[in-house]
Design an enzyme around this catalytic site. Structure first.
Site, short mmCIF file in Angstrom:
data_model
loop_
_atom_site.label_atom_id
_atom_site.label_comp_id
_atom_site.label_asym_id
_atom_site.label_seq_id
_atom_site.Cartn_x
_atom_site.Cartn_y
_atom_site.Cartn_z
N ARG A 1 0.81 -1.22 0.00
CA ARG A 1 0.00 0.00 0.00
C ARG A 1 0.85 1.28 0.00
NH1 ARG A 1 -2.31 -3.72 -1.27
NH2 ARG A 1 -4.18 -4.65 -0.39
N SER B 1 -10.62 0.23 3.70
CA SER B 1 -9.97 -0.37 4.87
C SER B 1 -9.31 0.71 5.72
CB SER B 1 -8.93 -1.39 4.45
OG SER B 1 -9.53 -2.46 3.76
N GLU C 1 -4.32 2.49 7.37
CA GLU C 1 -4.12 2.44 5.93
C GLU C 1 -4.75 3.67 5.28
OE1 GLU C 1 -5.82 -0.29 2.30
OE2 GLU C 1 -4.72 -1.31 3.90
#
Length: 302
Positions: free
Chosen positions: A174, A225, A295
């Site tokens: 990510r 998320s 995140e």
């Protein structure tokens, strides 16, 4: 800021707004005003915007569709640049796909799957733009953008435009070099696909979309998320085991469908979300000794 606004308008870069509420531009529908909000009409408009912003030496950031983003209630200082129409060209040559940073990732996955090109099945249900997906190395179902990006075209703060190879993008979980070392905007990307069976590709993508729809909240605004998975464990599982599904602070609620999602159940503020994030972090650390990391990207005046 007024002189900056006037110069952007005179340069005819695209849409320019003052004190634009970011709640209208984020998928969680939360966020205070940006001092200036610019939606360039094309690449030249984007380059000119960056040139003028740099001249006035004000903070800036780029957004796509505002997924994976929590803007604080006090808003964002400086200039927000939104990539959308005008930066959404698409060229397909054999197995190579070159696409603008403002192109919808879901739309791209749909278009190329129907042409029998495999590699983006994982992205069928990921909201956002190609540029944002490259920026954060978006992924799902065991794959991510790093697997298919051949090179990415980046506009840097100094106005230079450069194609970075997959290796130079320094992708990790990510994350990309654009978050860690070299601030810039992904204005285009070349993706390397594989030829496959059209029906099988479309079916695989639809299966992934159906899975996301069945297991993740879609009937409430959310930012995707909230926490990174502390592999080999999963954030959602830990939060569910802790009995936190449905836990609410203000208008922010931990989704009862998937515990790694915080939804805007109605009138939520960024403060509500941040307090809920903090509560989850403390609870999971106390119960399991695991330190969860967010995140979702949190931006704005503090």
């Amino acid at each position: 800021m007024e002189k900056l606004r006037e110069e952007l308008l005179q340069a005819n870069v695209g849409t320019v707004k003052e004190n634009e509420r970011m709640a209208s531009h984020t998928t969680i529908k939360i966020g205070g005003p940006a001092d200036l909000f610019v939606e360039p009409k094309n690449i030249d408009g984007l380059k000119k915007t960056m040139e003028i912003v740099r001249k006035y030496d004000v903070p800036w950031r780029a957004i796509g569709r505002g997924s994976n983003l929590l803007v604080l209630d006090e808003g964002i200082e400086g200039v927000v640049i939104k990539l959308g129409e005008g930066l959404d060209d698409l060229y397909i040559h054999d197995t190579e796909v070159t696409v603008g940073g403002g192109y919808s990732l879901i739309k791209l996955a749909t278009v190329i799957s129907k042409q029998g090109l495999s590699g983006l099945e994982f992205a069928g249900g990921i909201p956002g733009t190609v540029g944002g997906a490259v920026y954060m190395n978006a992924g799902a179902h065991g794959s991510d953008m790093s697997r298919i990006v051949k090179k990415a075209q980046i506009l840097f703060e100094d106005g230079t435009i450069e194609w970075l190879t997959n290796e130079e993008m320094e992708f990790s979980y990510r994350t990309s070099v654009l978050q860690t070392k070299r601030k810039g905007i992904c204005i285009a990307a070349t993706l390397e696909m594989k030829k496959g069976n059209r029906d099988e590709i479309v079916a695989a993508m639809q299966k992934n979309k159906d899975y996301r729809r069945e297991t993740q909240p879609w009937n409430y605004p959310c930012a995707g998320s909230i926490f990174r998975n502390p592999l080999p464990q999963y954030a959602g599982q830990l939060i569910e085991q802790a009995g936190l599904k449905g836990y609410t602070i203000g208008g922010a609620k931990i989704s009862e469908q998937h515990a790694n999602f915080i939804v805007n159940a109605g009138g939520a503020t960024a403060k509500d979300v941040l307090e809920l994030i903090d509560y989850v972090k403390k609870t999971i650390h106390n119960l399991y000794g695991v330190s969860l990391q967010t995140e979702v990207e949190i931006v704005g005046r503090k």
